[in-house]
Design a protein around this motif. Structure first.
Motif, short mmCIF file in Angstrom:
data_model
loop_
_atom_site.label_atom_id
_atom_site.label_comp_id
_atom_site.label_asym_id
_atom_site.label_seq_id
_atom_site.Cartn_x
_atom_site.Cartn_y
_atom_site.Cartn_z
N ALA A 32 42.29 43.58 40.55
CA ALA A 32 42.96 43.21 41.80
C ALA A 32 43.10 44.41 42.73
CB ALA A 32 44.34 42.61 41.50
N GLN A 33 43.34 45.58 42.17
CA GLN A 33 43.42 46.78 43.00
C GLN A 33 42.06 47.12 43.61
OE1 GLN A 33 45.48 49.66 40.31
NE2 GLN A 33 47.00 49.68 41.94
N ALA A 34 41.00 46.93 42.82
CA ALA A 34 39.66 47.17 43.34
C ALA A 34 39.32 46.17 44.44
CB ALA A 34 38.63 47.08 42.21
N VAL A 35 39.77 44.94 44.29
CA VAL A 35 39.60 43.92 45.33
C VAL A 35 40.31 44.36 46.60
CG1 VAL A 35 40.25 41.58 46.04
CG2 VAL A 35 39.19 41.96 43.81
N LEU A 60 36.62 35.69 38.20
CA LEU A 60 37.12 36.55 37.13
C LEU A 60 38.64 36.55 37.07
CD1 LEU A 60 35.15 39.93 36.86
CD2 LEU A 60 35.55 38.23 35.07
N LEU A 61 39.28 36.68 38.23
CA LEU A 61 40.74 36.67 38.26
C LEU A 61 41.30 35.35 37.74
CD1 LEU A 61 41.46 38.42 41.68
CD2 LEU A 61 42.22 39.23 39.45
N ALA A 62 40.70 34.25 38.18
CA ALA A 62 41.18 32.93 37.75
C ALA A 62 40.99 32.74 36.25
CB ALA A 62 40.46 31.83 38.53
N GLU A 63 39.83 33.17 35.74
CA GLU A 63 39.57 33.02 34.31
C GLU A 63 40.51 33.89 33.50
OE1 GLU A 63 38.30 31.16 31.32
OE2 GLU A 63 36.90 30.89 32.99
N GLY A 64 40.72 35.12 33.94
CA GLY A 64 41.63 36.00 33.23
C GLY A 64 43.05 35.48 33.25
#
Length: 589
Positions: free
Chosen positions: A539-542, A573-577
């Motif tokens: 999320a920080q990289a996003v 990726l965020l949703a799956e995680g």
């Protein structure tokens, strides 16, 4: 194969070509990302094997790797570390492969059938804050194990058959003796289909009955007698017990359902009652169980134990069974009914001695291999005083009250932050629930499982920092971009257009490609906090990607297509995680 594993294989080849063991080529993410993307520390142990300077070995390996087009640079550093940076083309190839994979490049394994025991509430008692961690951790592990390929059977394992049932029956017989369950004229019924007590009745009855039994030996004897008659098959008591079970299950399903926690099996101690007599007889005959001071025990101490390990008490001197008895019978029942490869127990780590005794007893009995029985222990959720969390009055906080409190605080924080502003009341309430549950779950799971942590609601519900709501918002923001691209330009993500164009994109790609290694490590160590760390870094990289690049507003079609595809992958990726943590990612906030 993850990117790190592929790099390790390539570096391993180079070590082997130098006449050294290939396992020395193991690669890890660089400790100094300002110097390189990856590093290999194999030259130091290699020097001891080859009787050469580690720097010379590192130079030889680096020279071989520089011939590969996948490497932008390979440089020895310090006494013999290898700093490795990949070419952008290699990152693009790895990224496109991950995007095309249904599991986003995630690590998988051959299937095993696993029974996961988590939850463990007692019938007739309200769920409280002490039940939170087992449910949250267990649900996350269940999802993680299924993701990697295991068949997982989740069992709540209710406490539904002990002395508390007898206490309730005896108390009800005193207060409402006219109920048909106690009639001598019709001992076999018929009995009402509906329980004579509600959940609120049970919540009032149990503390009263328990206190009376503690204070009065006669009341305790009545409770023990009622328990024995229940176990022996007293029809009225069985009917009452089924009523207790039904109203309790309804409440348990509601509270756990609000947390996004579910179970495949709703078995309890009562389900193995019929196994206990034949089990103890067989264990006596086999010499596994023996009498000691009138009790039946199984010795489980082993040579080399650092401290004394007491025997497992199978039956007390009065012939009554204990938790260890039903736990051992449950292992036997699970083996016969499901033939699992492993049985995992998500239970407070303060129960570690109990499970050590049960597991060793199961192995002695020939029921299950001890190394395939795992106690996944966890620490406590504490208040500001460092002790297990309680209400201001000093009582145990009900789980229902905790959920409502977190949901209410989430709604307040959303209003302060302008989240869901202008939405309808129903949608706003639904989002507040998702945000509250995310705050609670992420706060729990982001801590090392075995550690204690302090309950800090204001920090948990923040939309800034390492919190569940922050991750939800990052995912929602990406989805909003994707909807805008579709609505305004009619564009959908095209992974074939992906390109590594800048430092911000490169950082996001490298963060995302850690996914399979994180999944593998979280699985191996049974530690969801590694997923939490990964998602926060992603999320920080996003956020860094957003800060320097337009997406929908980018005029260059190729760059716009690449950024849109990258945004889509990051959102997935965020949703799956989040799903693996048991957290809902709303479509909008």
């Amino acid at each position: 194969m993850s990117l790190r594993e592929a790099l390790s294989a390539a570096v391993g080849d180079a070590f082997e070509a130098e006449g050294l063991p290939r396992n020395l080529g193991a690669v890890q993410t660089a400790d100094r990302p300002d110097l390189a993307q990856f590093q290999c520390n194999g030259a130091m142990p290699a020097a001891k094997i080859a009787k050469r300077k580690p720097r010379d070995i590192a130079e030889g390996v680096a020279a071989r790797l520089r011939a590969h087009a996948d490497f932008a640079s390979v440089e020895p550093a310090g006494p013999g570390f290898l700093n490795i940076t990949l070419a952008d083309a290699a990152l693009e190839t790895a990224l496109k492969a991950a995007v095309a994979d249904p599991k986003l490049g995630g690590w998988t394994k051959p299937e095993e059938r696993i029974i996961l025991d988590y939850g463990g509430p007692n019938v007739a008692k309200p769920l409280h804050v002490g039940h939170l961690r087992a449910a949250i951790i267990g649900e996350s592990l269940k999802r993680l194990f299924r993701f990697v390929g295991d068949e997982v059977i989740g069992d709540i394992h209710l406490g539904d058959w002990g002395l508390p049932m007898g206490m309730l029956i005896a108390d009800l017989k005193r207060t409402q003796p006219a109920l048909p369950y106690f009639s001598d004229d019709k001992p076999d019924g018929p009995f009402p289909d509906v329980s004579p007590v509600s959940l609120s009745d049970l919540e009032e009855m149990y503390p009263r009955a328990a206190a009376a039994c503690k204070a009065d030996p006669d009341r305790m004897e009545e409770a023990r007698r009622a328990t024995a008659e229940l176990h022996a098959g007293h029809a009225g008591y069985r009917a009452l017990w089924k009523g207790f079970l039904a109203v309790s299950r309804e409440a348990i399903e509601r509270e756990y359902g609000d947390l996004g926690v579910s179970f495949d099996l709703w078995k309890g101690e009562s389900d193995v009652d019929d196994l206990i007599d034949p089990m103890q007889s067989e264990l006596r005959a086999a010499g596994v169980a023996e009498e000691s001071d009138g009790a039946l025990i199984i010795k489980v101490a082993q040579e080399g134990d650092a401290k004394e390990t007491p025997p497992l008490i199978l039956l007390k001197s009065d012939g009554s069974a204990l938790y260890g008895t039903t736990d051992l019978a449950t292992i036997l029942d699970r083996r016969r009914a499901y033939d699992p490869k492993r049985i995992l127990y998500v239970v407070d780590q303060r129960q570690s001695l109990h499970f050590e005794q049960v597991f060793r007893a199961a192995e002695r009995a020939g029921y299950f291999d001890g190394d395939r029985l795992e106690h996944i222990g966890f620490g406590t959720m504490n208040g500001p005083d460092g002790k297990p969390f309680k209400t201001r009055e000093g009582g145990v906080l009900k789980l229902r009250d905790l959920i409502d409190m977190v949901r209410g605080r989430a709604a307040d924080r959303m209003a302060e932050a302008g989240v869901a502003e202008g939405y309808g009341a129903e949608e706003t309430a639904a989002i507040a629930h998702h945000v509250g549950v995310a705050a609670l779950k992420f706060a729990d799971l982001s801590n090392v499982r075995t550690s204690n942590y302090v309950f800090d609601l204001d920090r948990f519900v923040s939309f800034e920092g390492k919190t569940g709501p922050y991750l939800q918002y990052a995912c929602v923001r990406l989805r909003s971009v994707l909807r805008k691209a579709a609505a305004e330009r009619g564009e959908t993500p095209d992974a074939s257009r992906l390109q590594v164009e800048s430092d911000a994109v490169r950082a996001l790609v490298l963060a995302a490609l850690r996914w399979p290694d994180v999944i593998a490590a979280a699985y191996a160590k049974r530690t969801p906090h590694l997923l939490c760390d990964f998602l926060f870094d992603l999320a920080q990289a996003v956020s860094g990607f957003y800060a320097v690049h337009k997406i929908v507003g980018e005029p260059d079609a190729d760059l716009r297509a690449s950024r849109l595809a990258l945004a889509d992958f990051a959102a997935r990726l965020l949703a799956e995680g989040l799903f693996l943590l048991g957290i809902e990612a709303p479509d909008r906030m």
